[in-house]
Design an enzyme around this catalytic site. Structure first.
Site, short mmCIF file in Angstrom:
data_model
loop_
_atom_site.label_atom_id
_atom_site.label_comp_id
_atom_site.label_asym_id
_atom_site.label_seq_id
_atom_site.Cartn_x
_atom_site.Cartn_y
_atom_site.Cartn_z
N MET A 263 46.40 31.99 44.71
CA MET A 263 47.44 31.88 45.75
C MET A 263 48.58 32.72 44.96
SD MET A 263 46.66 28.06 46.58
CE MET A 263 47.05 27.40 44.97
N ASP A 264 48.67 34.04 45.17
CA ASP A 264 49.62 34.89 44.47
C ASP A 264 50.57 35.19 45.19
OD1 ASP A 264 49.16 37.82 42.41
OD2 ASP A 264 50.56 36.50 42.35
#
Lengths: 296, 234
Positions: A47-48
């Protein structure tokens, strides 16, 4: 006349509910069509992009992570609706401890809040019957977060419909090291039991039985069994948001044959279309992969 | 410029099919392409080039193709390539399981490795019968043996120790900075697993024999535009 604003509010509230219901219904129809083809059993997410999202929208840092959490809840809902059984998320890496202490602390606070909320009746855990695992070197977390995580794992242990694996204080190379150590301990326990039958006195450093036996015992299956992620099959798809194309020490052992996707959107901007794209690509590649698997 | 670039040489067969050639010709074009690309990389200042030539999983292919692949590996010891290695001072290493490789080929591999081991500035690593999982397993077994002999304690086992036992310990830079896979497949296929922890990945849609200088520069440009954070904020 005074009633009118109230009426309008109620009507617009009613309309948006209706739109939501129509949207939900169409989505479920779409999922029915897609599930005629093969559906991945395990999806993993990096989840960047939360901080960049906050910066882009001129929000304070913490808001990016909060927006990220909302996006995560939506994605989980879509995954479980589509019939994906296992979802793994990279919540916090051991490397992330090296960030500024204020950011680490605010992340820990947010995680504590969200972990606790998983136990609430209205949470997604209860809605979908999710079994939750926290995977990582939990000893590195502060007592409160660790205790909350353990509580959630215990409370959801009986759920079996779908699984959520949250990688926290996690790092793939660390996971492998822990698995190797565990395999060594298991082996020396086995050898001790074997040795007790065979020898009277032993040197405490060396196990005293032939090394070939020892070597045979450390097979691929030993290490795999001792990996924390062994509770799930290998991921079929790994999606990393924000366009970065690297693994960042996530699931290295498990992603040998995983399809990698890196949409350019930042994590809070991730949506249904990215999931659909990944699954359709998976279905397209699946027949080619099945053919290659048969060649093995 | 990345210090270590890794390649998954994918697409030789599909390239050959599209060009109306045999698989064997496809692999031959691929082998030649590797030498060309390696030479280019070294000219640009890259220190180590590694290539996934043959995977442990490839043994499942039919015998003719395996023979072709083996003869390709022999291609690397032909005169012009040996000249290239010495002229450009390229150290050549072959890593992998090696137990199923024919004895004669092993001998030739050993000869090249010995002849070039003195070169320090450029390194070509060929992964033959390699599997990332096998590499990690082999490192672990090696550590178990050492702890048996009392050379290390089990509590000393950490990431650095495992890394030193991996087959890439022949290199000064065991972890690639950039990994390029051709033919559009977006997966690692059990190539380096441990070593790719922080590697920038680049997927090119062209088949390997078509991966030329322009495509290489495109990949390097992409690498240079990336912000490598290693988990922290830069």
């Amino acid at each position: 006349m005074a009633e009118l604003p109230g009426q309008i509010r109620r009507m617009s509230g009613g309309i948006s509910q209706l739109i939501e219901q129509i949207y939900g219904f169409s989505r479920r129809c779409l999922f029915r069509v897609i599930s005629m083809g093969p559906i991945p059993s395990h999806l993993a997410f990096i989840m960047d992009g939360n901080r960049r999202y906050a910066k882009k929208h001129g929000l304070e840092d913490g808001s990016g992570h909060k927006a990220g959490f909302s996006a995560l809840m939506s994605m989980l809902q879509y995954c479980y609706e589509l019939g994906i059984k296992y979802v793994t998320i990279y919540a916090f890496s051991i490397d992330n401890f090296r960030r500024q202490p204020e950011e680490v602390q605010s992340l820990m606070d947010l995680m504590l809040e969200k972990i606790k909320s998983l136990l609430e009746k209205e949470s997604i855990v209860h809605q979908y019957g999710i079994r939750v695992y926290f995977i990582g070197n939990l000893a590195l977390l502060n007592d409160q977060v660790r205790a909350a995580a353990e509580k959630v794992m215990k409370a959801t242990a009986k759920n079996s419909r779908v699984v959520l694996l949250i990688c926290i204080a996690y790092n793939s190379t660390n996971e492998i090291v822990q698995a190797v150590k565990k395999s060594c301990i298991n082996t020396s326990d086995n050898m001790e039991a074997y040795g007790n039958d065979k020898h009277e006195d032993r040197d405490s450093d060396i196990e005293g039985t032939d090394m070939e036996n020892q070597e045979k015992r450390i097979q691929l299956v030993d290490i795999e069994e001792n990996m924390q992620m062994s509770v799930a099959p290998n991921p079929d798809i790994l999606i990393r948001s924000s366009g970065e194309t690297r693994l960042s020490n996530f699931l290295l052992w498990q992603t040998g044959n995983t399809q990698l996707c890196s949409p350019a959107s930042l994590w809070p901007e991730i949506g249904l279309r990215h999931l659909l794209w990944a699954v359709l690509n998976f279905q397209r590649n699946n027949s080619y992969l099945e053919k290659r698997k048969k060649q093995l | 410029m990345p210090r270590h670039v890794a390649f998954i040489l994918d697409g030789n067969r599909r390239w050959a099919k599209r060009a109306g050639l045999t698989t064997s010709q496809g692999h031959e074009a691929g082998a030649k392409r590797l030498i060309d690309i390696a030479e280019l990389c070294f000219e640009l200042g890259v220190h180590t080039v590694s290539a996934f030539a043959f995977s442990t999983e490839n043994w499942g292919r039919d015998k003719i193709e395996i023979d072709n692949l083996m003869s390709l590996i022999q291609h690397y010891r032909n005169k012009s390539n040996i000249k290239f290695f010495h002229r450009s001072e390229v150290r050549v290493s072959v890593i992998g399981n090696k137990t199923k490789i024919p004895e004669s080929l092993l001998k030739e591999i050993h000869e090249i490795e010995e002849a070039t081991k003195g070169y320090k500035n450029k390194h070509l690593i060929m992964a033959v019968d390699y599997s990332g999982k096998f590499d990690i397993m082999h490192a672990c077994k090696s550590l178990v043996k050492k702890s048996e002999k009392g050379l290390i304690r089990e509590e000393d086992v950490d990431e650095a120790l495992i890394e030193r036992e991996l087959l890439t310990n022949c290199s000064d830079f065991p972890s690639p900075d950039l990994m390029i896979r051709t033919s559009g497949e977006q997966r690692i296929s059990n190539f380096f697993l441990w070593q790719l922890a922080y590697t920038e990945l680049f997927f090119s849609p062209v088949f390997w024999p078509d991966f030329d200088k322009d495509k290489l520069l495109e990949a390097l440009a992409s690498y240079q535009s990336r912000e490598r954070r290693f988990g922290c904020r830069v």
